[in-house]
Design a protein around this motif. Structure first.
Motif, short mmCIF file in Angstrom:
data_model
loop_
_atom_site.label_atom_id
_atom_site.label_comp_id
_atom_site.label_asym_id
_atom_site.label_seq_id
_atom_site.Cartn_x
_atom_site.Cartn_y
_atom_site.Cartn_z
N GLU A 1 115.85 0.30 52.13
CA GLU A 1 114.95 1.43 51.85
C GLU A 1 115.76 2.73 51.79
O GLU A 1 116.87 2.81 52.29
N ASN A 2 115.16 3.74 51.19
CA ASN A 2 115.77 5.05 51.18
C ASN A 2 115.19 5.86 52.31
O ASN A 2 113.99 5.84 52.55
N GLN A 3 116.06 6.56 53.03
CA GLN A 3 115.55 7.40 54.11
C GLN A 3 115.87 8.86 53.81
O GLN A 3 116.91 9.18 53.22
N LEU A 4 114.99 9.73 54.22
CA LEU A 4 115.13 11.15 53.89
C LEU A 4 115.76 11.91 55.05
O LEU A 4 115.36 11.76 56.20
N HIS A 5 116.76 12.70 54.72
CA HIS A 5 117.37 13.57 55.71
C HIS A 5 117.27 14.99 55.15
O HIS A 5 117.90 15.30 54.14
N ALA A 6 116.43 15.80 55.76
CA ALA A 6 116.25 17.16 55.25
C ALA A 6 116.47 18.13 56.40
O ALA A 6 115.57 18.42 57.17
N ALA A 7 117.68 18.61 56.52
CA ALA A 7 118.04 19.46 57.65
C ALA A 7 118.14 20.91 57.21
O ALA A 7 118.19 21.22 56.02
N ILE A 8 118.19 21.78 58.21
CA ILE A 8 118.50 23.19 57.94
C ILE A 8 119.63 23.59 58.87
O ILE A 8 119.61 23.26 60.05
N VAL A 9 120.62 24.26 58.34
CA VAL A 9 121.67 24.84 59.17
C VAL A 9 121.65 26.34 58.91
O VAL A 9 121.72 26.77 57.77
N GLU A 10 121.53 27.10 60.00
CA GLU A 10 121.54 28.56 59.87
C GLU A 10 122.70 29.11 60.69
O GLU A 10 122.91 28.68 61.82
N ILE A 11 123.42 30.02 60.11
CA ILE A 11 124.55 30.60 60.83
C ILE A 11 124.48 32.12 60.73
O ILE A 11 124.25 32.66 59.64
N VAL A 12 124.64 32.77 61.87
CA VAL A 12 124.66 34.22 61.87
C VAL A 12 126.04 34.65 62.36
O VAL A 12 126.48 34.24 63.43
N VAL A 13 126.73 35.44 61.56
CA VAL A 13 128.07 35.89 61.94
C VAL A 13 128.04 37.41 62.09
O VAL A 13 127.72 38.12 61.14
N CYS A 14 128.35 37.89 63.29
CA CYS A 14 128.29 39.34 63.55
C CYS A 14 129.66 39.99 63.32
O CYS A 14 130.59 39.33 62.84
N LEU B 1 121.38 25.90 64.57
CA LEU B 1 121.43 27.36 64.55
C LEU B 1 122.69 27.79 65.28
O LEU B 1 122.90 27.43 66.44
N ILE B 2 123.53 28.52 64.60
CA ILE B 2 124.78 28.99 65.21
C ILE B 2 124.80 30.51 65.14
O ILE B 2 124.61 31.09 64.06
N VAL B 3 125.00 31.13 66.28
CA VAL B 3 125.08 32.58 66.30
C VAL B 3 126.43 32.96 66.90
O VAL B 3 126.75 32.59 68.03
N ALA B 4 127.25 33.66 66.14
CA ALA B 4 128.53 34.13 66.64
C ALA B 4 128.43 35.64 66.79
O ALA B 4 128.36 36.36 65.80
#
Lengths: 445, 481
Positions: B246-259, B224-227
């Motif tokens: 094996e296959n490995q799962l990477h399920a991320a979320i990136v949230e950015i707020v720019v003011c 989470l990035i807030v500017a």
């Protein structure tokens, strides 16, 4: 109850009535399509191909169908004539979805068969067997629906090295007192070295609600050449779902132009499969829309083998609250090397409420290819407008001139001289809002 | 002949140099996903009640969803019950409950070129190092804190700045957004939290390094990035994983707020393990990344170099809500062997006078499939929107695929939208020219590909750009035949 269920029940209870007047070939394919339709139903709006035109609510409307093949008591030749001067075409009529038998029609060149699908399939099933429903059977629920209920349509068969010099003009006339669903079926076969051109005009006579489902299958043989031009001039209550399936063999050439001037909701899909080296396809589309018109052109050019050329140009001019959709895919299969493929889509939005959805897609599995697509949405060039105004051309006129030039690129691709000239006039009239009624139609008063 | 054999052996050996496994004593919870597992993760991280509720809500929603299948990808079925959702490589000291860093772990990051000792580190980059489910260490935290910048792991942020986290978490990517966003919202472990206060220009690059180490786990981090108004930050992200079948799962979320008037630059060099030449193993990289330009004159720029992962499926997006805001997306996606990628961006124009640029360069080699999928949407009131998109594909070899699926939804008459795409292969003449001048074919291809991707690489911060250039050449090695 889902709306496909209603049609399935309708079919079950009227099966004998539907099959009775039809050729055995049609009924045999009907049975297969019916099974497939029961399994797949209508495509939903969640499917990628129907994202922007959801057909389910369209089929949910209550339309009448002429399953008993009741005669429409009109002679289209008397009430309707094409208003394009000097066209010199072989004129054929389909009223609703029934082929109108020609009396006194002029003779066709040798080796050319033109007439009712049902009649030819009854008299000479061996001729149509290798072609009927061969391409459409790979289609979606709407194509299956059409095959399930199709009872008649038109066949154009051009045998080896024959040439139909005069364009075949097919006028689809809708004429009914009740809301109507029509199911048209066209089969066009060009054997090796054959040449023909065809003009398909959609006219709706009365202001009734109508839904026309059309499936066109086209076989273009080795070194054959076929030009197809479709022109729609209906009204706001008309829905047209057209599916065109084309198979091209080596060295063949196919030109397709779709022009939508007035309509309600239209979804034209075209699936062209290039199955022989050296085949070429050119596809052009133009839609000029206003009010709440909705036009979708959905194309797939499937390069099955290498060394083929494809070229697409689609243009939209959207006014008022209209909606335009262009979804075009170029599929270059594995080993279809040295493919040359180009797709262009240009759109003009004239108001804030007009919406354009463009989806130009490339799917490429071969490396030695030249493929590109471009798509733009924009407005008229302000500099050009200013320049013209400076030179004394009123703003409105300047705007029309620019739009006219924008549309001209598609119209100029039409091979039929008389039609091209006529279309220039029609489009200009359309821009000026004068095109509400077709002059040639005696019903329009 | 012998010489060429040697060359191929060399290439095979160095193909993926981050594929080692570190022997770290890791605490892994049992496999499977249910409400108890979520409660366990939440309690391990000592989370407040609202966050647990947030997770459970997301989980219950996730249960109602089916995995989407619209992408141009061939994804083998994933058994979500066969994944362990939490792996902690930090040992707990019995005495004071503080966690200490295993020396082996320090060595791992040294080996990856990410020194965690501040004195050794690159002077202008602060690093948050995340291994499996836990943030191991964040460097330069104190120096940044002096300027009022918060840069720490998400778990710390939840403890220390719960109000900020609660205000922004899920405000850009709602847990109902998509299948993997719901899954991540339910089980997310660590990630980075960045807050740049008003008027502050972050003096150094902030960076997160993600490493998957433990087997049979998935990584579900959340950034989470807030500017805040008038601020600026450049953020980098890197990632690697060991070589496994094996296959490995990477399920991320990136949230950015720019003011208002703020600018955020987000760069990714994604180098997850791509699987071997037969297509065995590799990471499934299914990430939801989205930034919202909330303020006027705000700017968000995504740059990504995607060379790793067996399957990449992500669309870093910009929601241009503030008037005059700008969105940028620069991407190089390279697939080799049996890799698959369906990546691109979304530019959602909501405010007036917003501009967006999309430059996407796809490179496919081997038997890989590489797709660009992008949406440009101009809302009804987004006057004077301007978008330029360019998507080029380069094909190396006749068994790979390159696809382009752009979507343009335009609801405004003042928009100017351009999209252009081309597909081609490396020209024989260029190769011949290089050969003539004594550059062998392998090297020449590296050279040409780097030239082709230059437009995007130029947007990366210096150190990353050099790394990315090397990466492109290495990933392509062995693809010439």
């Amino acid at each position: 109850m889902s709306n496909e269920q209603e049609y399935i029940e309708l079919f079950d209870s009227n099966r004998a009535l539907i099959e009775e007047p039809c050729a055995e070939l049609l009924n045999r394919e009907r049975a297969k399509a019916y099974t497939a339709f029961k399994a797949m139903g209508f495509p939903s709006g969640k499917e990628e191909l129907y994202r922007y035109t959801d057909v389910r609510p369209i089929f949910a409307e209550n339309y009448g169908m002429n399953l008993g093949r009741l005669d429409v008591p009109i002679n289209p030749r008397e009430i309707f004539s094409c208003d394009v001067p000097n066209l010199h075409t072989h004129q054929e009529y389909i009223v609703n979805d029934t082929y109108f038998s020609k009396d006194g029609a002029e003779a066709l060149p040798e080796g050319v068969i033109l007439g009712s699908l049902n009649e030819i399939a009854t008299k000479n099933p061996a001729l149509l067997e290798p072609y009927y429903n061969v391409l459409a059977k790979g289609g979606d629920g709407v194509a299956m629906f059409n095959t399930t209920f199709a009872q008649d349509g038109l066949v154009l068969y051009v045998s080896k090295n024959s040439c139909v010099e005069r364009t075949v003009q097919l006028m689809n006339v809708l004429r009914s007192n009740v809301d109507l669903l029509t199911n048209r079926r066209l089969l066009i076969v060009l054997e090796e070295g054959a040449q023909a051109s065809m003009l398909l005009c959609d006219h709706a006579v009365e202001k009734i609600k109508s839904l026309s489902v059309q499936v066109v299958e086209v076989f273009v043989g080795r070194n054959a050449r076929f030009d197809l031009c479709e022109l729609e001039e209906t009204h706001g209550e008309n829905v047209r779902l057209s599916q065109l399936f084309v198979k091209q063999e080596a060295g063949s050439s196919f030109n397709h132009t779709t022009i939508t001037l007035t309509n309600g909701l239209t979804r034209n899909s075209a699936r062209v499969s290039l199955e022989g080296e050296g085949a070429e396809v050119n596809m052009y589309g133009l839609a000029i829309t206003d009010k709440k018109q909705h036009v979708e052109n959905n194309t797939l050019v499937d390069h099955v083998v290498g060394r083929c050329n494809s070229n697409e140009l689609y243009k939209y001019i959207l006014d008022e609250e209209s909606k335009g959709v262009f979804s075009g895919k170029m599929l270059i299969r594995k080993d279809a090397q040295q493919t040359n493929s180009r797709q262009t889509n240009r759109n003009l939005c004239l108001t804030k409420c007009a919406r354009m959805y463009a989806q130009p897609q490339l799917e490429i599995y071969a490396d030695d290819v030249k493929c590109g697509h471009g798509s733009t949405v924009g407005q008229l060039d302000e500099n050009a407008l200013f320049y013209m105004q400076q030179r004394g051309i009123p703003a409105d006129e300047a705007k029309h001139l620019l739009m006219f030039a924008f549309a001209g690129e598609v119209i100029d691709a039409i091979k039929l001289d008389a039609l091209r000239e006529r279309l220039h006039i029609l489009v200009e009239k359309r821009f000026r809002g004068e095109l509400n009624r077709c002059k040639g139609c005696s019903l329009c008063k | 002949m012998k010489k060429s054999n040697n060359i191929f052996k060399k290439i095979a050996d160095k193909a993926y140099k981050y594929g080692f496994i570190s022997n770290i004593n890791t605490e892994i919870i049992d496999k499977g996903l249910n409400e108890d597992v979520i409660r366990l993760i939440s309690s391990k991280k000592n989370e407040p009640e609202w966050l647990l509720e947030f997770r459970l809500k997301a989980y219950r929603y996730w249960l109602t969803l089916e995995m989407p299948n619209w992408a141009h990808l061939n994804i083998p079925p994933i058994d979500y019950q066969a994944i362990s959702y939490y792996a902690d490589p930090l040992k707990k000291k019995k005495s004071n409950e503080n966690k200490e860093i295993d020396p082996e772990l320090m060595k791992t990051f040294d080996k990856l070129g990410i020194p965690l000792e501040e004195r050794l580190a690159l002077s202008n980059t602060a690093v948050d190092a995340v291994m499996d489910s836990v943030s191991v260490k964040t460097t330069f935290k104190e120096e940044l804190r002096e300027k009022g910048i918060i840069f720490c792991s998400m778990s710390e942020a939840v403890q220390e700045f719960p109000d900020l986290v609660q205000q922004y978490l899920g405000s850009v990517v709602n847990y109902r957004d998509n299948f993997f966003a719901a899954l991540n919202s339910a089980v997310f472990s660590d990630g980075s939290f960045v807050y740049i206060p008003k008027g502050v220009r972050c003096p150094m690059e902030l960076s997160t390094y993600f490493r998957i180490n433990a087997a049979q786990t998935g990584q579900f981090e959340r950034t989470l990035i807030v500017a805040d108004d008038d601020s600026y930050v450049s953020y980098l992200e890197g990632c690697t994983a060991p070589m496994r079948d094996e296959n490995q799962l990477h399920a991320a979320i990136v949230e950015i707020v720019v003011c208002n008037n703020a600018e955020v630059k987000y760069s990714t060099v994604q180098n997850w393990y791509p699987g071997d030449a037969q297509g065995r193993g590799g990471i499934y990289n299914f990430v939801t990344k989205r930034g919202e330009c909330r303020g006027t004159n705000s700017k968000l720029s995504w740059t990504q170099v995607e060379t790793g992962s067996a399957i990449t499926w992500k669309y870093p997006s910009c929601v241009l809500r503030g008037d005059n805001s700008q969105g940028e997306f620069y991407s190089v996606a390279l697939t080799n062997n049996f890799q698959q990628a369906d990546t691109g961006t979304k530019m959602i124009h909501l405010g007036k006078n917003c501009r967006s640029t999309i430059i996407s360069k796809g490179i496919s080699a081997g038997q890989s499939q590489n797709s660009y999928r992008g949406l440009v949407r101009v809302a009804k009131n987004a006057d004077n929107a301007r978008n330029y998109s360019q998507c080029d594909s380069l094909l190396l070899g006749s068994r790979c695929g390159a696809h382009t699926f752009p979507y343009m939804d335009i609801h405004n008459d003042s928009a100017i939208i351009e999209h252009e795409a081309t597909t081609s292969k490396i020209s024989e003449e260029q190769l011949f020219y290089c050969n003539q001048r004594g550059i062998d074919t392998e090297e020449a291809i590296g050279l040409i590909v780097n030239g082709y991707a230059k437009e995007v690489l130029n947007k990366l911060p210096m150190e990353f750009a050099i790394e990315a250039q090397k990466l492109l050449s290495v990933s392509l090695e062995g693809s010439v035949g």
